[in-house]
Each structure stands twice: as C-alpha cells, then as structure tokens.
Design a protein around this motif. Structure first.
Motif, PDB file in Angstrom:
ATOM      1  N   GLY A   1       0.789  -1.231   0.000  1.00  0.00           N
ATOM      2  CA  GLY A   1       0.000   0.000   0.000  1.00  0.00           C
ATOM      3  C   GLY A   1       0.815   1.271   0.000  1.00  0.00           C
ATOM      4  O   GLY A   1       0.369   2.297   0.545  1.00  0.00           O
ATOM      5  N   GLU A   2       1.972   1.264  -0.598  1.00  0.00           N
ATOM      6  CA  GLU A   2       2.817   2.456  -0.690  1.00  0.00           C
ATOM      7  C   GLU A   2       3.013   2.839  -2.153  1.00  0.00           C
ATOM      8  O   GLU A   2       2.894   2.009  -3.053  1.00  0.00           O
ATOM      9  N   PHE A   3       3.313   4.101  -2.329  1.00  0.00           N
ATOM     10  CA  PHE A   3       3.682   4.579  -3.664  1.00  0.00           C
ATOM     11  C   PHE A   3       5.182   4.811  -3.672  1.00  0.00           C
ATOM     12  O   PHE A   3       5.727   5.502  -2.803  1.00  0.00           O
ATOM     13  N   GLU A   4       5.834   4.250  -4.663  1.00  0.00           N
ATOM     14  CA  GLU A   4       7.286   4.273  -4.689  1.00  0.00           C
ATOM     15  C   GLU A   4       7.777   4.891  -5.998  1.00  0.00           C
ATOM     16  O   GLU A   4       7.336   4.514  -7.092  1.00  0.00           O
ATOM     17  N   LEU A   5       8.665   5.847  -5.861  1.00  0.00           N
ATOM     18  CA  LEU A   5       9.340   6.459  -7.001  1.00  0.00           C
ATOM     19  C   LEU A   5      10.808   6.089  -6.923  1.00  0.00           C
ATOM     20  O   LEU A   5      11.514   6.464  -5.977  1.00  0.00           O
ATOM     21  N   ARG A   6      11.285   5.320  -7.905  1.00  0.00           N
ATOM     22  CA  ARG A   6      12.647   4.785  -7.886  1.00  0.00           C
ATOM     23  C   ARG A   6      13.381   5.260  -9.137  1.00  0.00           C
ATOM     24  O   ARG A   6      12.888   5.092 -10.252  1.00  0.00           O
ATOM     25  N   ALA A   7      14.544   5.847  -8.912  1.00  0.00           N
ATOM     26  CA  ALA A   7      15.377   6.297 -10.038  1.00  0.00           C
ATOM     27  C   ALA A   7      16.789   5.765  -9.868  1.00  0.00           C
ATOM     28  O   ALA A   7      17.297   5.690  -8.737  1.00  0.00           O
ATOM     29  N   ARG A   8      17.392   5.380 -10.985  1.00  0.00           N
ATOM     30  CA  ARG A   8      18.776   4.907 -10.985  1.00  0.00           C
ATOM     31  C   ARG A   8      19.538   5.729 -12.004  1.00  0.00           C
ATOM     32  O   ARG A   8      19.208   5.729 -13.196  1.00  0.00           O
TER      33      ARG A   8
END
Length: 375
Positions: free
Chosen positions: A364-371
């Motif tokens: 139930g989380e919103f995740e923004l992932r950048a590499r």
C-alpha cells in the motif's frame, strides 16, 4: 528635380556603348575592310539600315532570339550590320541554351556566305568562311562561358543562403528546445511552491487551538511560497520570450537539505537519508537528483497529505539510487496538475543514461525509484 536610379543609368550607358561600338564596327567593315560593297544609293541605304539594325540590340536581354535572327538576316545584305549580328550571337549564347546559340551561329556563317555571293569581289570564299566560323565560334563560346560562370555563382550563392537559413533554423530549434526544457523545469518548481501553499493553507483550515505565533508562522510561509511561485512564473514567461533573461542557476545535491527543510516547515513529514560517502555531485547528476526528489515530494503533498515521505539517496556501485516512498492515501489536496511530471522525469533519467519506475507496491505504498549513472 527627379533623380535617375544608378542601376538604370548604368544599364542605359552600357546599352548605348553596345549600340555605338557595333555601329562603328559595321562602318569600319563597310568602308575600310570590304574591297567591293554597296555604292551610291545602296551605300546610303546600307548605312541607314545598319543604324536601325544596331538599335535592335537594345532588346538583346528581353528578346535575344528575335534580335539575333533578325540581325543575321540583315547581315546577309547590309554590311554595316556585320558586327551587330555577332554581338547579338554573344547575347543569345549568354542567355539561351548552347544548342540555340549554335543554330544562330551557323545562320550567321551562312549569312556571310550570302553576302559574299552578292559582292564576290572581296576575299575568297574559303577565307570568308573561315573568318566567319572563327568569329561565330568565339562569340558563342564567350557567351556560353559567361552564362556557365553566372549559373555557377548563382548556385553557390543560393547554396550559401540555404546553408545560412538552415543554420539559423537549427539554432532557433536548439534555442526553442532549450527554452522548453527550462520552462518545464521551472513548471516543476512552481508546482512545488503551489503545493506548499496548499499544504499550509490546509493545515490552517483544520487548525484548532493553535496560538497566534503558529498561525502567523504558517501564514508567513504561505506568503513567502506564493511570492516565490509568482517570481518563478515570471521567470518562466521570460524564458519563453526571445529576449528573455538567461536561465537561473539550477540547484543540485547541495540544496537537497534545503528542499527537505522547506517541506518540513510547511508541515510535511519527511525522512531524509543520504549516503554519507557521497561527495557533492555538481552538474547534471546533482540537478537530476534534486528534481526527482522535488517531484516526489510534490506528488506526495498533492495525493497523500499527512503521510510520511521517506527519501533516500545512496550509491550502489556505479549507480546512484534515489527512492521517494510514501503510503497511499484516499485524501487529496485537490491541487490541479498537468500529469506530465513523472513523464518528464522519465525522459530526464533516460537521457542521463538511467532509469525511473513508479507505482504502487503490495504493502500500500507509492514508490518512485530512479537509478542514475554515478560519474
């Protein structure tokens, strides 16, 4: 007093010179070169017709073929037109196709043979034919050479103008793309400021039992954020103008703590974790990290107000990992947006040689992932 344009005066002077020189040459041919020619009334007629024939050269630019073939016919019977016809041949070779000029040259040679038949007491037919062929060939070659040079110069000039136009268009396209890119970044900044204002205003709206100092501090933050948003909007408008100012200095990793502190002052709960081994990344990488975190905080304020946001920036091998995570919420501040923020971030990270993913998780989380590649 009416003035005559310089270009018209020069054209008139050249035309007069061509007519006079052709007529004088015809008279020299008539009185000094020919052993036998027209006499008495025919001589006067030759001189008069020759003068009129030379005046036809005034139309050498507009109707060169008509002038050329007319003078070729007159030269068969009028000695004083014997130079004007070769001048007309030059202008036909100068402005028309080489095949046409060759046809006219042959016509002039035949015209000379006809004149020899009328007055056979002059030089022999072989010498007459040789001289006429040589003069016709020289006039044709000279005119064709000038035409080819003019055509070549025109082609070079057009190519240079086209290259200059393409260069100007390319520079304008580069400037337009750069203005659009900067304006997009400034849009993200404005959205960040507006979301801060909305968050603070929402906090005041539901505040109960707060003292005047807390309310004044929140109002001051709203005022400061609104003024900064207006100032940044003016910057965007200026960037989109041709004569607008240059882009402002873009923040990087060195401003990450300021960004988080500003969000906290607005009431947003942010947990920041930065790898202590990281050195300050200037240039494109630092700016990319700053924009990713800024967009993540802005989205969390808009769509999950009151939820804690976890921001982590860590180095993993040759990559820089940027994560912005918050719990999903049903409430929203109702701040309108273009919906292109994450699309712009994806494009930014792709151009930088990295990758970006976003979306909900199983918990139930919103995740923004950048590499991003670490320099």
């Amino acid at each position: 007093m009416r003035t005559v344009p310089v270009g018209n005066f020069r054209w008139a002077a050249r035309s007069a010179a061509v007519v006079v020189v052709s007529y004088v040459g015809g008279l020299v041919l008539l009185f000094d070169v020919l052993r036998h020619g027209p006499v008495d009334a025919w001589l006067a007629a030759d001189v008069t017709i020759g003068a009129v024939a030379c005046l036809l050269l005034l139309g050498r630019h507009r109707i060169p073929l008509t002038v050329g073939f007319t003078l070729a016919g007159l030269a068969a019977i009028v000695a004083s037109a014997g130079v004007a016809n070769m001048v007309a041949l030059y202008f036909v070779a100068r402005y028309r196709a080489l095949r046409t000029a060759v046809v006219l040259g042959v016509t002039n040679v035949l015209s000379g043979c006809v004149f020899w038949l009328l007055y056979p007491g002059n030089e022999g037919i072989v010498l007459t034919l040789t001289v006429n062929v040589a003069i016709a060939a020289a006039a044709t070659a000279w005119g064709a050479l000038v035409q080819s040079q003019h055509t070549l110069l025109t082609a070079y000039r057009e190519r240079a103008e086209r290259a200059e136009e393409e260069r100007d268009l390319r520079e304008e396209r580069i400037r337009a793309n750069e203005r659009t890119r900067i304006a997009r970044e400034m849009h993200d900044v404005v959205a960040h400021r507006v979301s801060l204002v909305a968050l603070c205003a929402g906090g005041l709206e539901v505040a109960r039992g707060r003292d005047e100092e807390e309310i004044a501090a929140a109002a001051a933050l709203i005022r400061a954020s609104a003024l900064q948003a207006l100032d940044e909007m003016r910057t965007v408008i200026g960037l989109l103008r041709e004569d607008g100012p240059g882009p402002p200095e873009q923040p990087g990793l060195n401003r990450l703590n300021d960004l988080v502190d500003e969000a906290r002052r607005a009431g947003q709960q942010v947990v920041l974790e930065v790898d202590p081994t990281l050195t300050v990344a200037e240039g494109a990488v630092g700016r990319d990290v700053y924009r990713i975190v800024q967009e993540g905080l802005t989205n969390a304020r808009k769509h999950a107000p009151g939820e804690t946001v976890r921001v982590s920036v860590n180095r993993t091998g040759q990559q820089l990992a940027v994560d912005v995570v918050n719990r999903c919420a049903t409430a929203s501040l109702g701040v309108p947006g273009s919906g292109n923020g994450l699309i712009g971030l994806t494009e930014r990270t792709t151009l930088a040689g990295g990758s970006l993913t976003h979306g909900g998780t199983a918990v139930g989380e919103f995740e923004l992932r950048a590499r991003l590649p670490w320099p």
